[in-house]
Design a protein around this motif. Structure first.
Motif, short mmCIF file in Angstrom:
data_model
loop_
_atom_site.label_atom_id
_atom_site.label_comp_id
_atom_site.label_asym_id
_atom_site.label_seq_id
_atom_site.Cartn_x
_atom_site.Cartn_y
_atom_site.Cartn_z
N ALA A 22 37.51 -30.95 51.12
CA ALA A 22 36.82 -32.32 51.62
C ALA A 22 36.99 -33.37 50.45
N SER A 23 36.92 -34.53 51.17
CA SER A 23 37.05 -35.56 50.02
C SER A 23 35.60 -35.75 49.38
N GLU A 24 35.49 -36.53 48.33
CA GLU A 24 34.50 -36.72 47.57
C GLU A 24 33.76 -38.06 48.02
N VAL A 25 32.50 -38.30 48.11
CA VAL A 25 32.04 -39.50 48.25
C VAL A 25 31.76 -40.19 47.12
N ILE A 26 32.33 -41.34 46.69
CA ILE A 26 32.04 -42.06 45.44
C ILE A 26 31.65 -43.47 45.70
N SER A 27 30.94 -43.95 44.61
CA SER A 27 30.44 -45.20 44.39
C SER A 27 31.28 -46.07 43.75
N VAL A 28 31.77 -47.21 44.12
CA VAL A 28 32.42 -48.03 43.40
C VAL A 28 31.96 -49.60 43.61
N THR A 29 32.53 -50.69 42.93
CA THR A 29 31.98 -52.00 42.78
C THR A 29 32.90 -52.63 43.70
N ASP A 30 32.43 -53.62 44.49
CA ASP A 30 33.28 -54.35 45.36
C ASP A 30 33.68 -55.55 44.34
N GLN A 31 34.89 -55.70 44.04
CA GLN A 31 35.45 -56.81 43.15
C GLN A 31 34.95 -58.24 43.68
N LYS A 32 35.04 -58.54 44.76
CA LYS A 32 34.50 -60.00 45.05
C LYS A 32 33.04 -59.96 44.94
#
Length: 167
Positions: A22-32
């Motif tokens: 199962a893939s992990e749910v991750i939080s990232v920041t939208d560059q725009k």
């Protein structure tokens, strides 16, 4: 896993997730927009996560080719994300691939994509992870030499297989 670049040898700090997990749910920041978004996990769409430790003209061209070849629209759409350690210095000319910053290092840690050793200590390795509609890791390509290109022929076949195996 050892990763090479010119005369340097680095390693991944963690083992990448195995195919089928199962893939992990991750939080990232939208560059725009500078807003937090989540990637990975089961969202009913095929997802492609890409990362690179640096961006030169060869990588720009490789990313543009992937961007151009991605299916879009309809039931076979692929959401594609380029995840970087820091914002790129210039526009990469990508239309379908969205750019995100791994500021919390969740992609680096959960997907085993963080490099250890010079010259890219702490950066993300050159990798792609294909996640099927059910949220499982369907295919990955962690290049062993950062000068190598992703295997785009295999990627195209795996994208098709990931989209049709659950319909």
């Amino acid at each position: 896993m050892q990763i090479k670049y010119n005369t340097y040898t680095m390693r991944l700090e963690e083992m990448p997730l195995d195919i089928g997990y199962a893939s992990e749910v991750i939080s990232v920041t939208d560059q725009k927009t500078n807003k937090e978004v989540t990637l990975g996990g089961q969202n009913g769409k095929t997802q492609l996560l890409l990362s690179v430790p640096f961006i030169d003209e060869n990588i720009k061209e490789e990313l543009r080719t992937i961007d151009k070849e991605l299916p879009s629209g309809g039931e076979y759409e692929v959401t594609a994300s380029l995840i970087l350690s820091k914002a790129p210095e210039d526009d990469l000319g990508l239309e379908k691939v969205k750019i995100y910053i791994d500021d919390k290092e969740e992609y680096a840690d959960f997907y085993g994509a963080k490099l250890s050793g010079e010259p890219f200590e702490g950066a993300l390795t050159k990798a792609l992870v294909l996640i099927s509609k059910d949220g499982a890791i369907f295919y990955d390509d962690f290049v062993e030499d950062l000068g190598e290109k992703f295997n785009q022929e295999t990627l195209a076949r795996k994208i098709h297989a990931a989209q049709t195996c659950y319909t």
